[in-house]
Structures are given as C-alpha cells and as structure tokens.
Design an enzyme around this catalytic site. Structure first.
Site, mmCIF file in Angstrom:
data_model
loop_
_atom_site.group_PDB
_atom_site.id
_atom_site.type_symbol
_atom_site.label_atom_id
_atom_site.label_comp_id
_atom_site.label_asym_id
_atom_site.label_seq_id
_atom_site.Cartn_x
_atom_site.Cartn_y
_atom_site.Cartn_z
ATOM 1 N N ALA A 1 -1.506 0.348 15.035
ATOM 2 C CA ALA A 1 -1.038 1.548 14.326
ATOM 3 C C ALA A 1 -0.541 1.165 12.935
ATOM 4 O O ALA A 1 0.345 1.792 12.380
ATOM 5 C CB ALA A 1 0.063 2.232 15.130
ATOM 6 N N ASP B 1 -10.119 2.652 1.949
ATOM 7 C CA ASP B 1 -10.223 2.140 3.322
ATOM 8 C C ASP B 1 -10.818 3.200 4.247
ATOM 9 O O ASP B 1 -11.559 2.881 5.183
ATOM 10 C CB ASP B 1 -8.841 1.746 3.863
ATOM 11 N N LYS C 1 5.388 3.820 17.013
ATOM 12 C CA LYS C 1 4.406 3.902 15.914
ATOM 13 C C LYS C 1 3.092 4.491 16.431
ATOM 14 O O LYS C 1 2.412 5.229 15.712
ATOM 15 C CB LYS C 1 4.163 2.527 15.300
ATOM 16 N N LYS D 1 0.817 -1.213 0.000
ATOM 17 C CA LYS D 1 0.000 0.000 0.000
ATOM 18 C C LYS D 1 0.855 1.271 0.000
ATOM 19 O O LYS D 1 0.427 2.300 -0.498
ATOM 20 C CB LYS D 1 -0.932 0.017 1.217
ATOM 21 N N ASN E 1 -4.837 1.988 -1.634
ATOM 22 C CA ASN E 1 -5.331 0.611 -1.804
ATOM 23 C C ASN E 1 -6.080 0.411 -3.116
ATOM 24 O O ASN E 1 -6.566 -0.679 -3.385
ATOM 25 C CB ASN E 1 -6.230 0.202 -0.621
ATOM 26 N N ASN F 1 -0.472 0.699 20.830
ATOM 27 C CA ASN F 1 0.186 -0.199 19.877
ATOM 28 C C ASN F 1 1.352 -0.909 20.526
ATOM 29 O O ASN F 1 1.953 -0.422 21.486
ATOM 30 C CB ASN F 1 0.692 0.601 18.670
HETATM 31 P P1 NAP Z 1 -0.692 -4.021 9.390
HETATM 32 O O1 NAP Z 1 -0.389 -2.775 8.654
HETATM 33 O O2 NAP Z 1 0.198 -5.202 9.205
HETATM 34 O O3 NAP Z 1 -0.757 -3.643 10.977
HETATM 35 C C1 NAP Z 1 -0.740 -4.599 11.916
HETATM 36 C C2 NAP Z 1 -0.946 -3.986 13.311
HETATM 37 O O4 NAP Z 1 -1.092 -5.049 14.204
HETATM 38 C C3 NAP Z 1 0.225 -3.142 13.803
HETATM 39 O O5 NAP Z 1 -0.241 -2.152 14.648
HETATM 40 C C4 NAP Z 1 1.036 -4.174 14.580
HETATM 41 O O6 NAP Z 1 1.800 -3.624 15.636
HETATM 42 C C5 NAP Z 1 -0.078 -4.992 15.181
HETATM 43 N N1 NAP Z 1 0.393 -6.343 15.482
HETATM 44 C C6 NAP Z 1 0.783 -7.273 14.598
HETATM 45 N N2 NAP Z 1 1.180 -8.367 15.254
HETATM 46 C C7 NAP Z 1 1.030 -8.113 16.584
HETATM 47 C C8 NAP Z 1 1.268 -8.859 17.758
HETATM 48 N N3 NAP Z 1 1.750 -10.092 17.711
HETATM 49 N N4 NAP Z 1 0.980 -8.310 18.955
HETATM 50 C C9 NAP Z 1 0.506 -7.053 19.003
HETATM 51 N N5 NAP Z 1 0.259 -6.280 17.931
HETATM 52 C C10 NAP Z 1 0.520 -6.823 16.720
HETATM 53 O O7 NAP Z 1 -2.136 -4.532 9.085
HETATM 54 P P2 NAP Z 1 -3.412 -3.683 8.592
HETATM 55 O O8 NAP Z 1 -3.446 -3.628 7.125
HETATM 56 O O9 NAP Z 1 -3.489 -2.429 9.373
HETATM 57 O O10 NAP Z 1 -4.593 -4.664 9.042
HETATM 58 C C11 NAP Z 1 -4.862 -4.907 10.403
HETATM 59 C C12 NAP Z 1 -5.797 -6.098 10.506
HETATM 60 O O11 NAP Z 1 -7.072 -5.755 9.977
HETATM 61 C C13 NAP Z 1 -5.358 -7.288 9.653
HETATM 62 O O12 NAP Z 1 -4.457 -8.087 10.327
HETATM 63 C C14 NAP Z 1 -6.641 -8.008 9.391
HETATM 64 O O13 NAP Z 1 -6.937 -8.897 10.430
HETATM 65 C C15 NAP Z 1 -7.659 -6.912 9.385
HETATM 66 N N6 NAP Z 1 -8.119 -6.552 8.035
HETATM 67 C C16 NAP Z 1 -9.370 -6.057 7.962
HETATM 68 C C17 NAP Z 1 -9.851 -5.624 6.756
HETATM 69 C C18 NAP Z 1 -11.222 -5.057 6.694
HETATM 70 O O14 NAP Z 1 -11.556 -4.412 5.697
HETATM 71 N N7 NAP Z 1 -12.017 -5.270 7.706
HETATM 72 C C19 NAP Z 1 -9.075 -5.686 5.605
HETATM 73 C C20 NAP Z 1 -7.796 -6.170 5.710
HETATM 74 C C21 NAP Z 1 -7.311 -6.590 6.942
HETATM 75 P P3 NAP Z 1 3.311 -3.150 15.407
HETATM 76 O O15 NAP Z 1 3.227 -1.739 14.892
HETATM 77 O O16 NAP Z 1 3.917 -3.272 16.725
HETATM 78 O O17 NAP Z 1 3.928 -4.082 14.395
#
Ligand code: NAP
Length: 520
Positions: free
Chosen positions: A361, A334, A388, A298, A319, A383
């Site tokens: 975040a 989004d 972040k 993205k 996106n 977060n």
């Molecule tokens: P992303 O950019 O990869 O962000 C992931 C977030 O989760 C970051 O804040 C990360 O923290 C945190 N995280 C990851 N692993 C973790 C762990 N083990 N413990 C604590 N925090 C953790 O993902 P995104 O694109 O924002 O998407 C977030 C989630 O939304 C996806 O994983 C998916 O489940 C869901 N999703 C929803 C939609 C929808 O339209 N509803 C679409 C796509 C995805 P750090 O900054 O510390 O790494």
C-alpha cells in the site's frame, strides 16, 4: 568552457602514463597525484608533462587534506621543486599547473613556477564539512590575477551544495575550481560549467590499481560519454532524478542516451537530496527544467507545485515535475506506466470482471489502486500495516487485509491477477546476493503471502521489483505455469511518459531498443 581533469593515482609513473593513454580522449588536463606514487617513483616526475603530451597539474596532496603524502613539509616542497626544476622554454614540457595549499607559503617556489608559465592553483580543503563563509575564503585566496582558486569541501547536505553554488555565483569574477566531495556533490562535477568551475575532476574507475573512488567522484568516461560534459553550456537544459538514497539511478542512462540520440541540448543528473526544501531552492537557482521525483519525496514535493495534474491530485503524489511560466507543474506518470504495462501484459483493454490482489500500500501501490479502479477491476489490497491497506481500499470500495494466513485465504477470491508492490525480493535489501535467489523471505519479509499462496498456474503475476529479473515470488509463480512480468516494463513506460511531459511530444518509439533504464 569547463575542462575535464583526469586524476592519475597509480603507484608508478609508467602506469599513470598507460592510464592517461587509454583515457586521453576523455580528458583535457591530467593531474599527477605524486602523493600516490611509490616513493622511488617520485624522483621520476620531472619529465611527466612531456611524456603526457597534455597539460598536467602537479599535486602532492597531504594526508590531512585527503591525500596520501605522509612525509614532512620540507621533503614535500623539495619534491615540488624537483617537478619544476630545469624548466624548459617550451612550456609544454613543464607542468602547466602547480597545486599549492592556501597555508603553504614558499614564494621562491611560486616565483619559479610563474617564470616558466606554470599556473598556481591555490587550494583550500575541508575533508569534514563545508565552511560557512565560502565567498570570504575564495576572496582571501585570490592573491594574484593569474592564480586559480580551488575550494574542495565536503558536502554533508544539499544545502552545503547550495552554499557552494551561491559562493561560485558571488565570486563570478574569480577563476576557480569548486569541488563538493561526498554523494550530495556528485552532480556538481557534471554541472561544473554551471557552477562556474574551471574544471571538473574525474577518475578512471575501471583501473583497479588506482585509488578507489570516494563517494561523489565520477568516472571520466561516464562524465564525457553519458553526461556529455563537453556539450554542457549556459543553454543546456538541466533535468534530473531527485530522491534519497539514489543508490543506482536509472534516469541518467535512459534520458542522457535519448538526449544524445535525439540531439537534444539537455543533461539528466542524479540529485541525491536530504532536504526537498533546500533542493527546490537550488533547482530554482540552477534553472532546473524538469525532474523525476522518487522516494521519499513524491508527496513532500507537493507544496512546491504551482499546479498539479489530475493523476497527481487523485493519488496525492507526484513523480514528474516540469517548470512552466507559473512555476512547477507536477504530474504522475506511474499511473499510466503501470496500467499500460498491465494491459499489454494481460492483452486486455480494461479489467472489468477481473479479480486482482494487490500486495502493498505504498506510493506505487496507490498509483496501481487508482488505475485498477479506473479499469473496473475488483481488488483486494493486502499490506503489512493494516490501516494503510484499509485507507487505500475504502475510497475505491476494495477489500483489504493483512499479510498473514487470512490474507492468503482471501486471495483465493482475487486471483486472476496478482501484483506484488513491495520491495520483497529486491537485490540489496538486506543481503549482498546479486541475483536475489538467496533472499531470505522469511527473515526480513515474514510475508506468508509470498510463500504460502498456492499458484494454480492460471494467475497472471506482476512484480514491481525488476532487479533481479525474476524474484523468488515470480519464480514460484512461473514454476507453477503462471504468466509473469517484472517491473521493468512499467518502469520504462513511465519514463517514456516522463519524456512526453518534459518535451510535450510522444517518446520516439524507434529509440526503445537502444535505451535502457539503469542497466548500463
Ligand atoms: P514504498 O512507498 O516505500 O512502499 C513500500 C511497500 O512495501 C509498503 O506497502 C510497505 O508496507 C511494504 N513493505 C516494506 N517493507 C516491508 C516488509 N519488510 N514486509 C512487508 N511489507 C513491506 O515503495 P513504492 O514506491 O511503492 O515501491 C514499491 C516497490 O516497487 C519498491 O520497493 C521497488 O522494489 C519497486 N519499484 C518499482 C518501480 C517500477 O517502476 N517497476 C519503480 C520504483 C520502485 P507498510 O505500509 O507496512 O510499510
């Protein structure tokens, strides 16, 4: 027009015929994989074309080429000869094609085939990689005018697929079959017509006793019904979902169903990609019209844009891409998907005086933070990686913190709405559970927030995760009496917005009950 070839890989001829009968309407050609038949059954192949009632390829694939034949070459050639023996003057009773590897040189066999109208498919296999000089290989194999050259290579990257596509263009005058095995190559099967391939191989995935599908292979019914393979022409607009990994793409179900119901000449393919640079080259050469961009591209896709919309500029992530006369225009659906869903869920038109906790975040949390600010909410961002949270919070003057007990305390002041924007609770993160209930929150996700926060029952709780429908976090909230929503509503809303970007008109709302995002 490229044809669909159903691979028949059962152990008996009778079973292959049964499978063919079941999927007949989806295929133009069948490939009898003699190497998959039990040894005794291999003596029964001669009548197969007549029994099949459609053109059949006779293939006896060696194990070194990815097949199951482990006998000697003499016996294999004898088997081929058996398949061609007693040729009938009615060509429909003979095999229509004989697959002969490029290093197999048996002129008498080929002569026998040609005499009775069986076309030779001269095939090249590389089960390890994509050869560098594909055009040279194709040219060296085109021996006689009536032969079809087949190149089946393993694509280990998207640039391998690009090379295959370029080889196809360079050898446009040669009748050929192009196959890119592996995950990166799946869309070549969908877009075989655009790759200049004579046919596309497909399988009957629902038949348990056939050879299990390998990465990149496609189900024959899906190819025909979902991707509408037979409608794909030079005029068909190509859209797709770019990301990595794309484990379970949702876009193809949603958009291809919309295209079918709205009678739009377009196809939406999954584009798993290891390099956004190579993919953008391929997208230009293939003439891709629009894309949905997912993790991890993205942000890295931004340098390829000629122009970006205000939402994409604000959060520095995009996106949705659409090609216009200037090049790629990028936007971010989004943001609106999130705010439309949240406002609908809370029954509000803005969030003034509402106190909100946003957990996470990442990319989606950035979109959410921007919209929460626009709607006037007071926000706490928590977060795992503290800096972040701070970087995201500061420009909006939001509060921020970590995921430990201090974060839980801070939540007491931001609890009108709680938004979970991390993958916690998602199916398949690190367990094989299929409903998410056994997800070990305290192993991979040591997030006190999700376990320790005591719901009063008055919070409105949104989880971006939508598989499972109820994450452990949502279940706890619902059990305490909170109103909850998962991420599916927001997902479908952003997809509707993508449709509007792709086609410059609103999503036809009457379709909503008939489309699903990745749930078919
Ligand atoms: P992303 O950019 O990869 O962000 C992931 C977030 O989760 C970051 O804040 C990360 O923290 C945190 N995280 C990851 N692993 C973790 C762990 N083990 N413990 C604590 N925090 C953790 O993902 P995104 O694109 O924002 O998407 C977030 C989630 O939304 C996806 O994983 C998916 O489940 C869901 N999703 C929803 C939609 C929808 O339209 N509803 C679409 C796509 C995805 P750090 O900054 O510390 O790494």
């Amino acid at each position: 027009m490229a044809k669909i070839c159903l691979r028949l890989t059962a152990k008996t001829v009778e079973r292959d015929l049964e499978i063919l009968e079941k999927y007949r309407k989806y295929a133009d050609i069948a490939e009898l994989r003699v190497d998959c038949l039990d040894p005794d059954e291999r003596f029964l192949i001669r009548r197969f074309p007549e029994q099949a009632g459609m053109p059949v390829i006779l293939t006896i694939r060696r194990s070194k080429d990815g097949g199951q034949y482990i006998g000697g070459e003499g016996a294999r050639i004898n088997l081929m000869a058996r398949g061609l023996a007693f040729a009938d003057t009615d060509r429909r009773r003979n095999f229509a094609y004989l697959d002969v590897e490029s290093d197999l040189n048996v002129p008498s066999l080929e002569e026998a085939a040609r005499t009775f109208g069986t076309r030779i498919i001269r095939s090249w296999h590389n089960t390890q990689k994509t050869d560098e000089d594909l055009p040279g290989i194709i040219r060296s194999m085109s021996r006689l005018g009536d032969e079809i050259v087949k190149v089946s290579v393993t694509a280990n990257s998207i640039s391998d697929v690009l090379n295959l596509y370029r080889a196809g263009k360079e050898c446009a005058g040669t009748e050929k079959i192009l196959v890119a095995m592996g995950n990166y190559g799946m869309f070549c099967r969908i877009l075989a017509e655009r790759f200049g391939s004579y046919l596309s191989y497909a399988d009957a995935f629902s038949e348990p006793d056939t050879v299990p599908a390998a990465p990149g292979q496609i189900d024959v019914r899906e190819l025909t019904e979902l991707y509408r393979f037979r409608n794909i022409s030079d005029m068909t607009k190509i859209y797709g979902e770019v990301g990595f990994p794309i484990k379970k793409p949702g876009g193809p179900d949603f958009f291809n169903t919309v295209f079918r119901l709205e009678d739009i000449d377009a196809v939406f393919a999954p584009f798993p990609t290891d390099s956004i640079e190579s993919f953008m080259e391929l997208a230009d050469e293939l003439g891709v019209a629009g894309m949905s961009v997912t993790v991890p591209y993205k942000e890295t896709v931004l340098p390829f844009l000629a122009e970006r919309s205000p939402p994409a500029r604000i959060i520095g992530a995009c996106n949705t891409l659409i090609r216009d006369s200037q090049g790629w225009f990028g936007t971010n659906t989004d943001l609106q998907g999130f705010s439309d869903s949240l406002l609908h869920f809370t029954g509000r038109t803005n969030l003034k005086r509402k106190r909100v906790t946003l957990i996470g975040a990442g990319g989606l949390a950035k979109a959410a933070a921007s919209e929460l600010h626009r709607l006037g909410a007071k926000v706490l961002i928590l977060n795992r990686t503290l800096h972040k949270a701070r970087d995201l919070a500061l420009p909006y003057k939001f509060a921020w913190g970590g995921l430990g007990s201090r974060g839980v305390e801070m939540m007491e002041y931001y609890h009108d709405i709680i938004i979970q924007a991390t993958p916690a609770g998602m199916i398949g993160i690190d367990t094989d559970d299929t409903d998410g209930t056994s997800y070990p929150l305290d192993t991979k996700y040591p997030m006190d927030i999700l376990k320790m926060y005591r719901f009063s029952g008055r919070e409105k709780v949104m989880d971006f995760v939508y598989e499972p429908e109820m994450t452990p976090f949502l279940k706890r909230a619902a059990a305490a009496g909170c109103k909850v929503i998962n991420g599916y509503d927001m997902l479908i809303r952003q997809a509707r917005n993508q449709y509007a970007v792709f086609f410059g008109k609103d999503f036809p709302e009457y379709l909503l009950p008939r489309v699903q995002f990745g749930k078919n």
